[in-house]
Every structure is written in structure tokens, then in C-alpha cells.
Design an enzyme around this catalytic site. Structure first.
Site, PDB file in Angstrom:
ATOM      1  N   LYS A  69       0.801  -1.230   0.000  1.00  0.00           N
ATOM      2  CA  LYS A  69       0.000   0.000   0.000  1.00  0.00           C
ATOM      3  C   LYS A  69       0.839   1.288   0.000  1.00  0.00           C
ATOM      4  O   LYS A  69       0.421   2.298  -0.550  1.00  0.00           O
ATOM      5  CB  LYS A  69      -0.949   0.016   1.204  1.00  0.00           C
ATOM      6  N   ASN A  90      -4.867   2.091  -1.843  1.00  0.00           N
ATOM      7  CA  ASN A  90      -5.474   0.749  -1.928  1.00  0.00           C
ATOM      8  C   ASN A  90      -6.231   0.546  -3.240  1.00  0.00           C
ATOM      9  O   ASN A  90      -6.781  -0.513  -3.487  1.00  0.00           O
ATOM     10  CB  ASN A  90      -6.380   0.460  -0.721  1.00  0.00           C
ATOM     11  N   ASP A 105     -10.276   3.178   1.990  1.00  0.00           N
ATOM     12  CA  ASP A 105     -10.522   2.553   3.302  1.00  0.00           C
ATOM     13  C   ASP A 105     -11.258   3.493   4.278  1.00  0.00           C
ATOM     14  O   ASP A 105     -12.188   3.067   4.962  1.00  0.00           O
ATOM     15  CB  ASP A 105      -9.197   2.116   3.952  1.00  0.00           C
ATOM     16  N   ALA A 130      -2.727   1.793  15.136  1.00  0.00           N
ATOM     17  CA  ALA A 130      -2.168   2.937  14.396  1.00  0.00           C
ATOM     18  C   ALA A 130      -1.494   2.437  13.123  1.00  0.00           C
ATOM     19  O   ALA A 130      -0.532   3.031  12.639  1.00  0.00           O
ATOM     20  CB  ALA A 130      -1.188   3.705  15.279  1.00  0.00           C
ATOM     21  N   ARG A 153      -0.569  -0.342  20.715  1.00  0.00           N
ATOM     22  CA  ARG A 153       0.440  -1.114  21.459  1.00  0.00           C
ATOM     23  C   ARG A 153       1.788  -0.392  21.447  1.00  0.00           C
ATOM     24  O   ARG A 153       2.398  -0.158  22.478  1.00  0.00           O
ATOM     25  CB  ARG A 153       0.559  -2.505  20.822  1.00  0.00           C
ATOM     26  N   GLU A 156       4.673   4.953  20.231  1.00  0.00           N
ATOM     27  CA  GLU A 156       5.355   5.849  19.294  1.00  0.00           C
ATOM     28  C   GLU A 156       4.588   5.967  17.962  1.00  0.00           C
ATOM     29  O   GLU A 156       4.494   7.043  17.377  1.00  0.00           O
ATOM     30  CB  GLU A 156       6.758   5.294  19.037  1.00  0.00           C
TER      31      GLU A 156
HETATM   32  N1  LIG Z   1     -12.985  -4.393   7.021  1.00  0.00           N
HETATM   33  C1  LIG Z   1     -12.142  -3.884   6.148  1.00  0.00           C
HETATM   34  O1  LIG Z   1     -12.510  -3.434   5.064  1.00  0.00           O
HETATM   35  C2  LIG Z   1     -10.679  -3.823   6.473  1.00  0.00           C
HETATM   36  C3  LIG Z   1      -9.827  -2.980   5.734  1.00  0.00           C
HETATM   37  C4  LIG Z   1      -8.475  -2.919   6.074  1.00  0.00           C
HETATM   38  C5  LIG Z   1      -8.002  -3.710   7.114  1.00  0.00           C
HETATM   39  N2  LIG Z   1      -8.860  -4.534   7.780  1.00  0.00           N
HETATM   40  C6  LIG Z   1      -8.384  -5.358   8.903  1.00  0.00           C
HETATM   41  O2  LIG Z   1      -7.818  -4.488   9.865  1.00  0.00           O
HETATM   42  C7  LIG Z   1      -6.746  -5.127  10.538  1.00  0.00           C
HETATM   43  C8  LIG Z   1      -5.514  -4.215  10.494  1.00  0.00           C
HETATM   44  O3  LIG Z   1      -5.096  -4.029   9.176  1.00  0.00           O
HETATM   45  P1  LIG Z   1      -3.892  -3.024   8.820  1.00  0.00           P
HETATM   46  O4  LIG Z   1      -3.707  -3.071   7.368  1.00  0.00           O
HETATM   47  O5  LIG Z   1      -4.099  -1.707   9.482  1.00  0.00           O
HETATM   48  O6  LIG Z   1      -2.660  -3.768   9.543  1.00  0.00           O
HETATM   49  P2  LIG Z   1      -1.261  -3.140  10.016  1.00  0.00           P
HETATM   50  O7  LIG Z   1      -0.924  -1.935   9.238  1.00  0.00           O
HETATM   51  O8  LIG Z   1      -0.318  -4.285  10.072  1.00  0.00           O
HETATM   52  O9  LIG Z   1      -1.544  -2.657  11.539  1.00  0.00           O
HETATM   53  C9  LIG Z   1      -1.735  -3.588  12.568  1.00  0.00           C
HETATM   54  C10 LIG Z   1      -2.128  -2.873  13.858  1.00  0.00           C
HETATM   55  O10 LIG Z   1      -2.442  -3.884  14.837  1.00  0.00           O
HETATM   56  C11 LIG Z   1      -1.621  -3.695  15.999  1.00  0.00           C
HETATM   57  N3  LIG Z   1      -1.299  -5.013  16.556  1.00  0.00           N
HETATM   58  C12 LIG Z   1      -0.807  -6.093  15.901  1.00  0.00           C
HETATM   59  N4  LIG Z   1      -0.668  -7.124  16.756  1.00  0.00           N
HETATM   60  C13 LIG Z   1      -1.072  -6.680  17.988  1.00  0.00           C
HETATM   61  C14 LIG Z   1      -1.157  -7.260  19.284  1.00  0.00           C
HETATM   62  N5  LIG Z   1      -0.811  -8.530  19.499  1.00  0.00           N
HETATM   63  N6  LIG Z   1      -1.626  -6.497  20.291  1.00  0.00           N
HETATM   64  C15 LIG Z   1      -1.995  -5.217  20.080  1.00  0.00           C
HETATM   65  N7  LIG Z   1      -1.938  -4.600  18.886  1.00  0.00           N
HETATM   66  C16 LIG Z   1      -1.471  -5.326  17.848  1.00  0.00           C
HETATM   67  C17 LIG Z   1      -0.389  -2.969  15.486  1.00  0.00           C
HETATM   68  O11 LIG Z   1       0.223  -2.303  16.553  1.00  0.00           O
HETATM   69  P3  LIG Z   1       1.796  -1.926  16.569  1.00  0.00           P
HETATM   70  O12 LIG Z   1       1.901  -0.564  15.963  1.00  0.00           O
HETATM   71  O13 LIG Z   1       2.163  -1.963  17.994  1.00  0.00           O
HETATM   72  O14 LIG Z   1       2.504  -2.981  15.752  1.00  0.00           O
HETATM   73  C18 LIG Z   1      -1.020  -2.008  14.467  1.00  0.00           C
HETATM   74  O15 LIG Z   1      -1.600  -0.916  15.111  1.00  0.00           O
HETATM   75  C19 LIG Z   1      -6.562  -6.483   9.844  1.00  0.00           C
HETATM   76  O16 LIG Z   1      -7.262  -7.451  10.599  1.00  0.00           O
HETATM   77  C20 LIG Z   1      -7.251  -6.292   8.505  1.00  0.00           C
HETATM   78  O17 LIG Z   1      -7.772  -7.501   7.979  1.00  0.00           O
HETATM   79  C21 LIG Z   1     -10.184  -4.591   7.494  1.00  0.00           C
END
Ligand SMILES: NC(=O)c1ccc[n+]([C@@H]2O[C@H](COP(=O)([O-])OP(=O)(O)OC[C@H]3O[C@@H](n4cnc5c(N)ncnc54)[C@H](OP(=O)(O)O)[C@@H]3O)[C@@H](O)[C@H]2O)c1
Length: 283
Positions: A69, A90, A105, A130, A153, A156
């Protein structure tokens, strides 16, 4: 003789579990459109050459997912203001040889909230996470007049996102620690909670970012995780008496926004949601 179908698709790595091909092809079938949407597993090394191939094959557009992305931006000819602000794309539209980047998104999330009767302007929205999705959602909600609170989590990352929103939109964002106590303390000042972390996602579906004790029943709880559809967070929130919104609505609405960009189409969102739910049930 039939014209060649309009080619669309999604790129990512890995990509085999994507629901986007089913969701979009269901629209084309329903509306009798000569379009075809496929998933392409593209590694970072092949990203640039794949985009060139798409131009040669006269693709109409692509969705872009993890991990491309942000990196895809350097291969595009232009990026719309919204995606530029978020610094993530996206959706790509091919205009002959010109590649234009968008991000649907944030709008997808807001449309899903509105569809469930939620107002955004003036509301206090607590976003857990974040990452990429949180960036799109917090920027869009701030743009539409919500007050944003971020808890992540890695503190920063939350601080950096809050600074960016302040610099780019002139809006102050509160950051709270990612702990049950800090989240509980901010709950009386929260109208909508949105989980954008991956916590609770398949295959670790027995996890929730917060417990029932932290919630308050007047808060609307949205989880953008859509596999499972009803996450442990949503089950917990429902038991507490909260209104809950699952991630399928956002998935369908962000896809519908992409279809608007590629085909100037008002997509049948309900049909898209139905297809996603059927596919998830069959897994
Ligand atoms: N419904 C929809 O249309 C849609 C669209 C986009 C995404 N999503 C879903 O949204 C979720 C996130 O997607 P993304 O693209 O934003 O992912 P990403 O950029 O990898 O971000 C992941 C986030 O989750 C946190 N995280 C990961 N493991 C964790 C844990 N064990 N405890 C606490 N926090 C944790 C990370 O925190 P840190 O900063 O500390 O690593 C970060 O804030 C996914 O499940 C995805 O499938 C859904």
C-alpha cells in the site's frame, strides 16, 4: 462477437485468502457487466514490472493490499489528495498509460458507520491501532469533524500518527496508553470505539483488545476485522449492551468506492456483503 472483458484485480503477498474477487465478480454478474476481477500474488521485487504488464494488458484498475500500500506510490504517476495525506494507496486506476492512486478505506469505514445510523461530526472516536487501516480511518474521521483518540500497542506509532493529523489537518488528537486502565479512563469521553488492530483475527479468534469491564454500554463498538465476522470484542460488547458493527460493511463499502473510481458505478453494497458472508461461512 463479445468484447474482451474489462480487467480488474487485487495485488498483494500473500493474497490467496482475499475475498475481493468473489465480492467484485458477484457485482459484475448481478449487473451483467463484462468485467473480470482476479487476485494476483505479486512480490515487492515484481511490483513495478507487474504494473507495466497491467498497462500492456489494458487493465482498468487494481486494488492494492499488504504489503504494497505504501511502496506502490513510487510507481504511480499521480496520487489523489486523500491517499497522499494518508500516504497509502489501496486503489489504482489505469487511464491509458497513466496510473493514478486512491485510498477508499477511510470513506469505506465512514459509509459503513453511517449505514448503521452513526453520525461522525462532533463524535468522539477512540481508535485502537495505528497501522495502515487506522491511518485511513483517523484521517477521514478527523476530516469529517470527529474528535480522535488513538491507543496503540507501540505508543510511538500512535504519537507519530497524531502529529501527522495535527500537521496536515490542523486537528488535535489525543493519545492514550494501550492498557485496560487508560482505555477504561477515556471510555466516558468516547462515543464510538473502532478496533483496527489485528487482535481477534482468525486464527487467533479467542483474543480481544479489551475486556467487558473496560467498555460502557452507551459506546458503539465497531471491529474492522471481518474474519471472524463476530469477533470476541463484538461478542463482549454485545453482551455489555453496546451497539456493534462488524467489518463486513467496511469491506463492502471500500470495494464499492473502488468500483465508483474505476467504472463510475453505484455498486450494490448489500450483494457484496451477502457474497462475503457466504464465502466466510463456507470456509
Ligand atoms: N474491514 C475492512 O474493510 C478492512 C480494511 C483494512 C483492514 N482490515 C483489517 O484491519 C486489521 C488491520 O489491518 P492493517 O492493514 O491496518 O494492519 P497493520 O498496518 O499491520 O496494523 C496492525 C495494527 O495492529 C496492531 N497489533 C498487531 N498485533 C497486535 C497485538 N498482538 N496487540 C496489540 N496490537 C497489535 C499494530 O500495533 P503496533 O503498531 O504496535 O505494531 C497495528 O496498530 C486487519 O485485521 C485487517 O484484515 C479490514
Amino acid at each position: 462477437m463479445d468484447k474482451e472483458p474489462r480487467l480488474l484485480g487485487v495485488i498483494g503477498h500473500p493474497i490467496q485468502h482475499s475475498l475481493s474477487p468473489d465480492m467484485h465478480n458477484a457485482v459484475f454478474k448481478k449487473l451483467n457487466l463484462n468485467c473480470s476481477y482476479s487476485a494476483y500474488d505479486v512480490t515487492s521485487e515484481k511490483l513495478e514490472s507487474f504494473l507495466e504488464e497491467c498497462i500492456e494488458k489494458r487493465f482498468g484498475g487494481l486494488n492494492v493490499t499488504t504489503p504494497h500500500k505504501v511502496d506502490v506510490i513510487k510507481y504511480l504517476d499521480s496520487v489523489d489528495e486523500n491517499a497522499r495525506r494518508i500516504n497509502a494507496v489501496n486503489t489504482i486506476k489505469f487511464n491509458e498509460k497513466i496510473k493514478i492512486g486512491y485510498n477508499t478505506d477511510g470513506v469505506g469505514c465512514i459509509n459503513a458507520l453511517r449505514e448503521e445510523g452513526e453520525k461522525i461530526k462532533g463524535k468522539r472516536i477512540l481508535v485502537l491501532g495505528a497501522g495502515g487501516a487506522a491511518r485511513a480511518i483517523t484521517f477521514q474521521c478527523a476530516l469529517e469533524g470527529a474528535e480522535i483518540i488513538i491507543s496503540n500497542r507501540t505508543r510511538e506509532n500512535a504519537i507519530n500518527l497524531s502529529k501527522e493529523i495535527r500537521e496536515k489537518l490542523g486537528r488535535r488528537v489525543l493519545v492514550v496508553n494501550y492498557s485496560e486502565k487508560s482505555i477504561k479512563d477515556i471510555m466516558p469521553q468516547t462515543d464510538i470505539l473502532i478496533n483496527t488492530t489485528t487482535v481477534g483475527m482468525h486464527p487467533k479468534a479467542n483474543r480481544s483488545p479489551i475486556t467487558a469491564d473496560t467498555l460502557r454500554k452507551e459506546v458503539t463498538v465497531m471491529d474492522i476485522v471481518y474474519n471472524p465476522v463476530e469477533t470476541l470484542l463484538l461478542k463482549t460488547a454485545k453482551r455489555k449492551g453496546c451497539k456493534t458493527i462488524d467489518g463486513v460493511g467496511m469491506l463492502a463499502h471500500q470495494g464499492a468506492e473502488s468500483l465508483k473510481i474505476w467504472l463510475n458505478l453505484k455498486a450494490p453494497v448489500d450483494e457484496m456483503k451477502k457474497t462475503v458472508l457466504e464465502k466466510l461461512k463456507a470456509r
